[in-house]
Design a protein around this motif. Structure first.
Motif, PDB file in Angstrom:
ATOM      1  N   GLU A 135      33.643  44.479  39.757  1.00 23.16           N
ATOM      2  CA  GLU A 135      34.781  45.111  40.389  1.00 23.16           C
ATOM      3  C   GLU A 135      34.422  45.656  41.772  1.00 23.16           C
ATOM      4  OE1 GLU A 135      33.852  45.544  37.266  1.00 23.16           O
ATOM      5  OE2 GLU A 135      35.606  45.412  35.964  1.00 23.16           O
ATOM      6  N   VAL A 136      33.258  46.279  41.880  1.00 27.47           N
ATOM      7  CA  VAL A 136      32.821  46.817  43.160  1.00 27.47           C
ATOM      8  C   VAL A 136      32.626  45.688  44.167  1.00 27.47           C
ATOM      9  CG1 VAL A 136      30.927  48.011  44.351  1.00 27.47           C
ATOM     10  CG2 VAL A 136      31.795  48.886  42.167  1.00 27.47           C
ATOM     11  N   GLU A 137      31.995  44.613  43.761  1.00 25.65           N
ATOM     12  CA  GLU A 137      31.767  43.483  44.662  1.00 25.65           C
ATOM     13  C   GLU A 137      33.091  42.890  45.144  1.00 25.65           C
ATOM     14  OE1 GLU A 137      30.099  41.001  47.180  1.00 25.65           O
ATOM     15  OE2 GLU A 137      29.023  42.563  46.089  1.00 25.65           O
ATOM     16  N   GLN A 138      34.043  42.733  44.258  1.00 20.96           N
ATOM     17  CA  GLN A 138      35.343  42.185  44.651  1.00 20.96           C
ATOM     18  C   GLN A 138      36.086  43.132  45.594  1.00 20.96           C
ATOM     19  OE1 GLN A 138      36.047  38.962  43.891  1.00 20.96           O
ATOM     20  NE2 GLN A 138      33.992  39.148  43.046  1.00 20.96           N
ATOM     21  N   THR A 139      35.985  44.424  45.337  1.00 16.82           N
ATOM     22  CA  THR A 139      36.641  45.408  46.194  1.00 16.82           C
ATOM     23  C   THR A 139      36.065  45.378  47.594  1.00 16.82           C
ATOM     24  OG1 THR A 139      37.116  46.808  44.292  1.00 16.82           O
ATOM     25  CG2 THR A 139      37.153  47.868  46.438  1.00 16.82           C
ATOM     26  N   ARG A 140      34.770  45.188  47.715  1.00 12.76           N
ATOM     27  CA  ARG A 140      34.134  45.134  49.037  1.00 12.76           C
ATOM     28  C   ARG A 140      34.644  43.966  49.877  1.00 12.76           C
ATOM     29  NH1 ARG A 140      28.159  46.559  46.866  1.00 12.76           N
ATOM     30  NH2 ARG A 140      28.385  48.808  46.984  1.00 12.76           N
ATOM     31  N   GLN A 141      35.184  42.955  49.242  1.00 12.42           N
ATOM     32  CA  GLN A 141      35.681  41.798  49.961  1.00 12.42           C
ATOM     33  C   GLN A 141      37.109  41.979  50.475  1.00 12.42           C
ATOM     34  OE1 GLN A 141      34.828  38.055  47.983  1.00 12.42           O
ATOM     35  NE2 GLN A 141      33.059  38.981  46.972  1.00 12.42           N
ATOM     36  N   LEU A 142      37.766  43.062  50.074  1.00 12.33           N
ATOM     37  CA  LEU A 142      39.127  43.309  50.534  1.00 12.33           C
ATOM     38  C   LEU A 142      39.114  43.935  51.930  1.00 12.33           C
ATOM     39  CD1 LEU A 142      40.696  44.741  47.261  1.00 12.33           C
ATOM     40  CD2 LEU A 142      40.939  42.428  48.181  1.00 12.33           C
ATOM     41  N   SER A 143      40.068  43.536  52.734  1.00 12.39           N
ATOM     42  CA  SER A 143      40.187  44.090  54.085  1.00 12.39           C
ATOM     43  C   SER A 143      40.845  45.468  54.017  1.00 12.39           C
ATOM     44  CB  SER A 143      41.036  43.166  54.954  1.00 12.39           C
ATOM     45  OG  SER A 143      42.393  43.196  54.517  1.00 12.39           O
ATOM     46  N   VAL A 183      46.575  49.903  47.021  1.00 15.20           N
ATOM     47  CA  VAL A 183      45.616  49.123  46.235  1.00 15.20           C
ATOM     48  C   VAL A 183      44.340  49.942  46.038  1.00 15.20           C
ATOM     49  CG1 VAL A 183      44.159  47.060  46.255  1.00 15.20           C
ATOM     50  CG2 VAL A 183      46.585  46.886  46.898  1.00 15.20           C
ATOM     51  N   ALA A 184      43.876  50.617  47.091  1.00 11.59           N
ATOM     52  CA  ALA A 184      42.662  51.438  46.991  1.00 11.59           C
ATOM     53  C   ALA A 184      42.827  52.541  45.945  1.00 11.59           C
ATOM     54  CB  ALA A 184      42.314  52.044  48.347  1.00 11.59           C
ATOM     55  N   GLU A 185      43.986  53.185  45.931  1.00  9.90           N
ATOM     56  CA  GLU A 185      44.228  54.243  44.947  1.00  9.90           C
ATOM     57  C   GLU A 185      44.238  53.689  43.526  1.00  9.90           C
ATOM     58  OE1 GLU A 185      46.900  57.340  47.599  1.00  9.90           O
ATOM     59  OE2 GLU A 185      47.884  55.597  46.685  1.00  9.90           O
ATOM     60  N   LEU A 186      44.836  52.526  43.342  1.00  8.40           N
ATOM     61  CA  LEU A 186      44.857  51.916  42.012  1.00  8.40           C
ATOM     62  C   LEU A 186      43.449  51.517  41.577  1.00  8.40           C
ATOM     63  CD1 LEU A 186      46.429  50.966  39.561  1.00  8.40           C
ATOM     64  CD2 LEU A 186      46.864  48.813  40.755  1.00  8.40           C
ATOM     65  N   LEU A 187      42.646  51.023  42.503  1.00 10.76           N
ATOM     66  CA  LEU A 187      41.265  50.666  42.161  1.00 10.76           C
ATOM     67  C   LEU A 187      40.462  51.904  41.748  1.00 10.76           C
ATOM     68  CD1 LEU A 187      40.591  48.045  44.946  1.00 10.76           C
ATOM     69  CD2 LEU A 187      40.731  47.590  42.493  1.00 10.76           C
ATOM     70  N   ARG A 188      40.671  53.013  42.452  1.00 12.35           N
ATOM     71  CA  ARG A 188      39.996  54.265  42.079  1.00 12.35           C
ATOM     72  C   ARG A 188      40.460  54.741  40.708  1.00 12.35           C
ATOM     73  NH1 ARG A 188      40.316  55.331  47.660  1.00 12.35           N
ATOM     74  NH2 ARG A 188      42.309  56.396  47.443  1.00 12.35           N
ATOM     75  N   LEU A 189      41.744  54.624  40.434  1.00 10.14           N
ATOM     76  CA  LEU A 189      42.281  55.002  39.129  1.00 10.14           C
ATOM     77  C   LEU A 189      41.639  54.172  38.020  1.00 10.14           C
ATOM     78  CD1 LEU A 189      44.472  56.644  37.534  1.00 10.14           C
ATOM     79  CD2 LEU A 189      45.985  54.682  37.926  1.00 10.14           C
ATOM     80  N   ASN A 190      41.523  52.881  38.259  1.00  7.22           N
ATOM     81  CA  ASN A 190      40.907  51.991  37.279  1.00  7.22           C
ATOM     82  C   ASN A 190      39.431  52.335  37.065  1.00  7.22           C
ATOM     83  OD1 ASN A 190      40.979  49.511  35.583  1.00  7.22           O
ATOM     84  ND2 ASN A 190      39.440  48.881  37.073  1.00  7.22           N
ATOM     85  N   ALA A 191      38.721  52.610  38.148  1.00  2.79           N
ATOM     86  CA  ALA A 191      37.301  52.962  38.036  1.00  2.79           C
ATOM     87  C   ALA A 191      37.130  54.258  37.247  1.00  2.79           C
ATOM     88  CB  ALA A 191      36.686  53.095  39.423  1.00  2.79           C
ATOM     89  N   ARG A 192      37.957  55.258  37.552  1.00  2.00           N
ATOM     90  CA  ARG A 192      37.882  56.544  36.841  1.00  2.00           C
ATOM     91  C   ARG A 192      38.171  56.344  35.349  1.00  2.00           C
ATOM     92  NH1 ARG A 192      41.192  59.561  40.027  1.00  2.00           N
ATOM     93  NH2 ARG A 192      43.010  59.164  38.721  1.00  2.00           N
ATOM     94  N   HIS A 193      39.139  55.508  35.043  1.00  2.00           N
ATOM     95  CA  HIS A 193      39.488  55.217  33.657  1.00  2.00           C
ATOM     96  C   HIS A 193      38.321  54.545  32.926  1.00  2.00           C
ATOM     97  CE1 HIS A 193      42.320  54.289  30.394  1.00  2.00           C
ATOM     98  NE2 HIS A 193      41.730  53.111  30.328  1.00  2.00           N
ATOM     99  N   SER A 194      37.695  53.568  33.574  1.00  2.00           N
ATOM    100  CA  SER A 194      36.567  52.855  32.964  1.00  2.00           C
ATOM    101  C   SER A 194      35.377  53.785  32.731  1.00  2.00           C
ATOM    102  CB  SER A 194      36.141  51.680  33.850  1.00  2.00           C
ATOM    103  OG  SER A 194      37.180  50.737  33.936  1.00  2.00           O
ATOM    104  N   VAL A 195      35.092  54.640  33.712  1.00  2.00           N
ATOM    105  CA  VAL A 195      33.976  55.575  33.585  1.00  2.00           C
ATOM    106  C   VAL A 195      34.255  56.588  32.468  1.00  2.00           C
ATOM    107  CG1 VAL A 195      32.724  57.429  34.775  1.00  2.00           C
ATOM    108  CG2 VAL A 195      33.162  55.266  35.935  1.00  2.00           C
TER     109      VAL A 195
END
Length: 57
Positions: free
Chosen positions: A4-12, A29-41
């Motif tokens: 997930e981190v690698e894919q996020t780094r590829q986003l502009s 999109v950035a906020e949703l990615l952070r939400l997903n990361a927090r949920h996974s952790v």
């Protein structure tokens, strides 16, 4: 979360700032990615806590 981190780094920056609706809430999109990361952790922490418990049943 490595993939997930690698894919996020590829986003502009433009892609990360794109707004979307998730669960009836507007966010970027950035906020949703952070939400997903927090949920996974959160779940990883739950699993780690349960792994240390002694089974009684």
């Amino acid at each position: 979360m490595g993939w997930e981190v690698e894919q996020t780094r590829q986003l502009s920056p433009e892609q990360l700032s794109t707004e979307l609706t998730y669960s009836e809430q507007t966010m970027t999109v950035a906020e949703l990615l952070r939400l997903n990361a927090r949920h996974s952790v959160w779940h990883a922490g739950q699993l780690a806590a349960l792994a240390g418990r002694v089974r009684s049943a």
